[in-house]
Design a protein around this motif. Structure first.
Motif, PDB file in Angstrom:
ATOM      1  N   LYS A   1     -82.270 -49.033 -48.639  1.00 50.93           N
ATOM      2  CA  LYS A   1     -83.343 -49.118 -47.649  1.00 50.93           C
ATOM      3  C   LYS A   1     -83.285 -50.424 -46.872  1.00 50.93           C
ATOM      4  CE  LYS A   1     -86.767 -46.227 -49.964  1.00 50.93           C
ATOM      5  NZ  LYS A   1     -88.076 -46.260 -50.642  1.00 50.93           N
TER       6      LYS A   1
ATOM      7  N   GLY B   1     -80.972 -50.345 -43.812  1.00 52.30           N
ATOM      8  CA  GLY B   1     -81.573 -49.709 -42.640  1.00 52.30           C
ATOM      9  C   GLY B   1     -82.600 -50.606 -41.979  1.00 52.30           C
TER      10      GLY B   1
ATOM     11  N   THR C   1     -82.546 -52.039 -38.136  1.00 53.25           N
ATOM     12  CA  THR C   1     -83.679 -51.827 -37.244  1.00 53.25           C
ATOM     13  C   THR C   1     -84.126 -53.137 -36.618  1.00 53.25           C
ATOM     14  OG1 THR C   1     -84.416 -50.011 -38.651  1.00 53.25           O
ATOM     15  CG2 THR C   1     -86.010 -50.895 -37.106  1.00 53.25           C
TER      16      THR C   1
END
Length: 57
Positions: free
Chosen positions: A21, A24, A28
């Motif tokens: 996670k 990601g 972002t």
């Protein structure tokens, strides 16, 4: 003869999932930062061909 594998602990599963996670999340943040600097005009890594209005007329 095949032997069943040992079960992975839930702690290891959570650690792996959090690492996945985080990747990601970092992507972002980077894309948001680039788009923000691009919209403000402070970007030094993008070259955009600017069109003169005089040449279009």
């Amino acid at each position: 003869m095949p032997v069943p594998k040992k079960r992975t602990s839930t702690l290891k599963n959570h650690i792996r999932k959090n690492i996945w996670k985080r990747g990601g999340y970092c992507a972002t943040l980077k894309s948001f930062s680039v788009s923000k600097s691009r919209s403000i005009g402070n970007s030094k890594s993008f070259f955009v061909k600017q069109i003169n209005k005089k040449t279009l007329e």
